[in-house]
Design a protein around this motif. Structure first.
Motif, PDB file in Angstrom:
ATOM      1  N   GLY A   1       0.830  -1.203   0.000  1.00  0.00           N
ATOM      2  CA  GLY A   1       0.000   0.000   0.000  1.00  0.00           C
ATOM      3  C   GLY A   1       0.860   1.247   0.000  1.00  0.00           C
ATOM      4  O   GLY A   1       1.831   1.340   0.763  1.00  0.00           O
ATOM      5  N   LEU A   2       0.506   2.211  -0.846  1.00  0.00           N
ATOM      6  CA  LEU A   2       1.257   3.451  -0.975  1.00  0.00           C
ATOM      7  C   LEU A   2       0.302   4.622  -1.116  1.00  0.00           C
ATOM      8  O   LEU A   2      -0.902   4.436  -1.253  1.00  0.00           O
ATOM      9  CB  LEU A   2       2.166   3.401  -2.218  1.00  0.00           C
ATOM     10  CG  LEU A   2       3.211   2.293  -2.248  1.00  0.00           C
ATOM     11  CD1 LEU A   2       2.716   1.133  -3.094  1.00  0.00           C
ATOM     12  CD2 LEU A   2       4.510   2.806  -2.794  1.00  0.00           C
ATOM     13  N   ALA A   3       0.862   5.827  -1.110  1.00  0.00           N
ATOM     14  CA  ALA A   3       0.094   7.041  -1.404  1.00  0.00           C
ATOM     15  C   ALA A   3       0.924   7.901  -2.343  1.00  0.00           C
ATOM     16  O   ALA A   3       2.156   7.950  -2.234  1.00  0.00           O
ATOM     17  CB  ALA A   3      -0.219   7.819  -0.129  1.00  0.00           C
ATOM     18  N   ASP A   4       0.239   8.562  -3.272  1.00  0.00           N
ATOM     19  CA  ASP A   4       0.940   9.473  -4.165  1.00  0.00           C
ATOM     20  C   ASP A   4       1.169  10.810  -3.446  1.00  0.00           C
ATOM     21  O   ASP A   4       0.669  11.018  -2.329  1.00  0.00           O
ATOM     22  CB  ASP A   4       0.199   9.629  -5.498  1.00  0.00           C
ATOM     23  CG  ASP A   4      -1.068  10.472  -5.426  1.00  0.00           C
ATOM     24  OD1 ASP A   4      -1.355  11.098  -4.383  1.00  0.00           O
ATOM     25  OD2 ASP A   4      -1.784  10.514  -6.438  1.00  0.00           O
ATOM     26  N   PRO A   5       1.923  11.727  -4.024  1.00  0.00           N
ATOM     27  CA  PRO A   5       2.187  12.999  -3.356  1.00  0.00           C
ATOM     28  C   PRO A   5       0.955  13.889  -3.149  1.00  0.00           C
ATOM     29  O   PRO A   5       1.047  14.899  -2.467  1.00  0.00           O
ATOM     30  CB  PRO A   5       3.190  13.684  -4.307  1.00  0.00           C
ATOM     31  CG  PRO A   5       3.883  12.566  -5.006  1.00  0.00           C
ATOM     32  CD  PRO A   5       2.790  11.541  -5.204  1.00  0.00           C
ATOM     33  N   TRP A   6      -0.207  13.516  -3.705  1.00  0.00           N
ATOM     34  CA  TRP A   6      -1.438  14.297  -3.556  1.00  0.00           C
ATOM     35  C   TRP A   6      -2.415  13.637  -2.601  1.00  0.00           C
ATOM     36  O   TRP A   6      -3.586  13.961  -2.564  1.00  0.00           O
ATOM     37  CB  TRP A   6      -2.059  14.548  -4.941  1.00  0.00           C
ATOM     38  CG  TRP A   6      -1.120  15.402  -5.721  1.00  0.00           C
ATOM     39  CD1 TRP A   6      -1.096  16.768  -5.738  1.00  0.00           C
ATOM     40  CD2 TRP A   6      -0.006  14.961  -6.462  1.00  0.00           C
ATOM     41  NE1 TRP A   6      -0.019  17.195  -6.473  1.00  0.00           N
ATOM     42  CE2 TRP A   6       0.673  16.101  -6.926  1.00  0.00           C
ATOM     43  CE3 TRP A   6       0.509  13.704  -6.799  1.00  0.00           C
ATOM     44  CZ2 TRP A   6       1.818  16.032  -7.697  1.00  0.00           C
ATOM     45  CZ3 TRP A   6       1.657  13.639  -7.567  1.00  0.00           C
ATOM     46  CH2 TRP A   6       2.297  14.800  -8.014  1.00  0.00           C
ATOM     47  N   GLY A   7      -1.906  12.688  -1.802  1.00  0.00           N
ATOM     48  CA  GLY A   7      -2.725  12.085  -0.760  1.00  0.00           C
ATOM     49  C   GLY A   7      -3.615  10.953  -1.218  1.00  0.00           C
ATOM     50  O   GLY A   7      -4.408  10.444  -0.429  1.00  0.00           O
ATOM     51  N   ASN A   8      -3.510  10.526  -2.473  1.00  0.00           N
ATOM     52  CA  ASN A   8      -4.335   9.438  -2.989  1.00  0.00           C
ATOM     53  C   ASN A   8      -3.676   8.095  -2.717  1.00  0.00           C
ATOM     54  O   ASN A   8      -2.533   7.873  -3.116  1.00  0.00           O
ATOM     55  CB  ASN A   8      -4.541   9.594  -4.505  1.00  0.00           C
ATOM     56  CG  ASN A   8      -5.203  10.905  -4.841  1.00  0.00           C
ATOM     57  OD1 ASN A   8      -6.302  11.178  -4.395  1.00  0.00           O
ATOM     58  ND2 ASN A   8      -4.518  11.729  -5.619  1.00  0.00           N
ATOM     59  N   GLY A   9      -4.386   7.209  -2.045  1.00  0.00           N
ATOM     60  CA  GLY A   9      -3.867   5.881  -1.767  1.00  0.00           C
ATOM     61  C   GLY A   9      -4.018   4.969  -2.968  1.00  0.00           C
ATOM     62  O   GLY A   9      -4.930   5.121  -3.770  1.00  0.00           O
ATOM     63  N   PHE A  10      -3.094   4.019  -3.096  1.00  0.00           N
ATOM     64  CA  PHE A  10      -3.197   2.996  -4.132  1.00  0.00           C
ATOM     65  C   PHE A  10      -2.440   1.756  -3.669  1.00  0.00           C
ATOM     66  O   PHE A  10      -1.602   1.815  -2.762  1.00  0.00           O
ATOM     67  CB  PHE A  10      -2.667   3.502  -5.482  1.00  0.00           C
ATOM     68  CG  PHE A  10      -1.211   3.885  -5.471  1.00  0.00           C
ATOM     69  CD1 PHE A  10      -0.229   2.967  -5.764  1.00  0.00           C
ATOM     70  CD2 PHE A  10      -0.833   5.180  -5.163  1.00  0.00           C
ATOM     71  CE1 PHE A  10       1.108   3.324  -5.746  1.00  0.00           C
ATOM     72  CE2 PHE A  10       0.500   5.556  -5.148  1.00  0.00           C
ATOM     73  CZ  PHE A  10       1.477   4.624  -5.443  1.00  0.00           C
TER      74      PHE A  10
END
Length: 135
Positions: free
Chosen positions: A110-119
């Motif tokens: 699990g990760l998050a992009d620099p704009w707070g969106n998890g993926f």
């Protein structure tokens, strides 16, 4: 019927760099100055420039905030190598929130992009999700 994925960001050039570097996507088209189409997955991703603090719809009580947030809808990217993809994504600016774990069907991180969106990044092994089906 087709699926398009739209991701709001407040810094379009930085978002384009992140998604191209993290997931080896390529720019398809630029739709004016506020939209970039990214190709290379099963559905195109459209990065949409939306300023922080703007409202997502008329009458909204909540404004756009690019701090880490939770949403019940997120992206799962199916890849051939979870570890390599996680390393590339983190090098591009992603935050690793849950290191890769093994499951009966494969591996996931699990990760998050620099704009707070998890993926999540998934790697199917063996029978993949079919391993979960009761015979």
């Amino acid at each position: 019927m087709n699926l398009l994925v739209n991701i709001d960001v407040d810094d379009l050039p930085a978002a384009e760099r992140f998604y191209v570097e993290a997931f080896a996507l390529r720019v398809g088209r630029r739709l004016g100055s506020d939209v970039v189409e990214l190709l290379g997955l099963g559905a195109p991703i459209y990065l949409l420039r939306k300023p922080a603090g703007s409202t997502p719809f008329k009458g909204a009580h909540q404004t756009r905030d690019y701090a880490r947030h939770w949403t019940p809808v997120h992206l799962d990217l199916v890849v051939d190598d979870v570890d390599a993809t996680v390393s590339r994504a983190v090098a591009a600016g992603a935050v690793l929130e849950s290191p890769a774990h093994s499951y009966e069907w494969g591996r996931a991180a699990g990760l998050a992009d620099p704009w707070g969106n998890g993926f999540c990044v998934l790697q199917f092994l063996g029978r993949g999700y079919d391993a979960l089906v009761d015979a």
